[in-house]
Design an enzyme around this catalytic site. Structure first.
Site, PDB file in Angstrom:
ATOM      1  N   GLY A 179       0.871  -1.185   0.000  1.00  0.00           N
ATOM      2  CA  GLY A 179       0.000   0.000   0.000  1.00  0.00           C
ATOM      3  C   GLY A 179       0.904   1.229   0.000  1.00  0.00           C
ATOM      4  N   ALA A 180       0.635   2.137  -0.942  1.00  0.00           N
ATOM      5  CA  ALA A 180       1.562   3.254  -1.171  1.00  0.00           C
ATOM      6  C   ALA A 180       1.896   4.052   0.102  1.00  0.00           C
ATOM      7  CB  ALA A 180       1.008   4.158  -2.264  1.00  0.00           C
ATOM      8  N   ASP A 216      -1.187   5.126  -6.730  1.00  0.00           N
ATOM      9  CA  ASP A 216       0.215   4.934  -6.325  1.00  0.00           C
ATOM     10  C   ASP A 216       1.093   6.072  -6.818  1.00  0.00           C
ATOM     11  OD1 ASP A 216      -1.036   2.121  -6.258  1.00  0.00           O
ATOM     12  OD2 ASP A 216       0.819   1.979  -5.106  1.00  0.00           O
TER      13      ASP A 216
END
Ligand code: MRU
Length: 350
Positions: free
Chosen positions: A50-51, A238
């Protein structure tokens, strides 16, 4: 999730304690990471994913590198740190939050001439980044919640929940707040091939929050959209280029196309650290290619289905052109077209 951050810093033991996302939903287990290499490896193999959270985790990788460096000379310490920053930055190329966090750590490493001062400031900065991430996500949720109406059915892609961040989540954070405010919503959870972040992580989170959902395979989205059964599509990002093109989990583009064709609004939700104004358009965003086995290793009725010797392609992200996106939700508010002007304006705004 809110009493349990995805990553927690143990300042006495000098360890980053993280939820192992590879094991969810089978087991909720934490793993202690004690070196910069451990953290880099955990980002690569998606123990942490997860960014937003990989950015903060990488910042703690720099802290560990500083604490473990034996250099008592500032120049040598900075050299060690630069090596670690380079290594951590190479672990996953698409999410710009990683570069953003490492750049912050790089600046802090330049802010003092004393090794002890640098070590202390780096630790403080990483802890502050973790706290800021939670505050940012809560601000995103307050803005985004306005977009959700009582009775909405929403398709959600990948995982943008507490697990993808330090806590609370971005896209899923909006859904969670809307639910807490009493709006009756139903989520269609895209399974998100090949790593199944939807089926494994988003469904697991929604179950805990008591939000009604059904899992759908990615190729079902068009069907539900075309039947008028979906009011909104929500996914994260992202990296967002200056023109508003969005790099997000593979499959986002096809989902946005189907939504656009059915006049269903698509919202991409992210902190402003995801916006990369140095990249003018989506085609310039580097796309991570992952191990083909992630695609090939699939079972049906207990048997691997892929013919022996098959090859596969595995780009982990795709680009959704800005024209397919109705609005962005950020911690400073909702951004609508023209994105080129409005993104740089909001990112610059204090
Ligand atoms: O490969 P992943 O699982 O790290 O990809 C994550 C996504 O694409 C998310 O949608 C994005 O990082 C936003 S998370 C708030």
């Amino acid at each position: 999730m809110s009493k349990m951050r995805t990553i927690e810093w143990d300042s006495k033991a000098h360890q980053l304690i993280v939820i192992n996302q590879r094991l969810i939903p089978q087991r909720l287990e934490r793993v202690a990471l004690s070196s910069c290499q451990d953290i880099g490896q955990a980002i690569k193999d998606m123990t942490i994913r997860g960014a937003p959270v990989i950015g903060v985790a990488a910042a703690f990788g720099v802290v560990l590198s500083a604490l473990q460096s034996s250099s008592d000379n500032v120049t040598m310490l900075r050299q060690d740190l630069e090596q670690s920053i380079q290594y951590l930055g190479s672990t996953r190329p698409t999410a710009v939050n990683l570069q953003w966090a490492l750049e912050r750590m790089h600046m802090v490493a330049r802010s003092s001439d004393q090794p002890a001062g640098i070590r202390q400031s780096l630790e403080r900065e990483a802890m502050q980044m973790a706290d800021e991430d939670v505050e940012t996500n809560q601000a995103i949720a307050r803005h985004g919640e306005e977009l959700i109406e009582d009775g909405d059915t929403i398709i959600h892609h990948c995982n943008t929940g507490a697990l993808a961040t330090v806590d609370w989540g971005t896209g899923l954070g909006i859904i969670r707040l809307a639910h807490e405010q009493g709006k009756r919503i139903h989520i269609l959870v895209d399974e998100t091939r090949p790593r199944l972040q939807g089926t494994r992580l988003t469904a697991w989170e929604l179950k805990q929050y008591g939000i009604p959902y059904d899992i759908i395979t990615d190729n079902m989205a068009g069907h539900f959209l075309s039947r008028g059964m979906v009011q909104k599509v929500i996914f994260g990002a992202d990296r967002v280029a200056a023109n508003g093109d969005v790099a997000n989990k593979i499959g986002s583009y096809m989902l946005a196309l189907a939504a656009y064709d059915n006049v269903v609004p698509v919202y991409s939700v992210f902190p402003l650290s995801t916006v990369d104004l140095d990249i003018s358009q989506g085609s310039d965003i580097p796309i991570e290619n992952r191990d083909p086995n992630e695609v090939l290793d699939i079972q049906l009725d207990g048997e691997r289905v892929t013919p022996e010797g098959s090859s596969a392609l595995n780009p982990a992200f795709d680009i959704t052109p800005a024209r397919l996106i109705s609005a962005f939700v950020t911690e400073r508010g909702i951004v609508r077209p023209p994105y080129f002007k409005n993104l740089s304006q909001i990112k610059g705004k204090k």
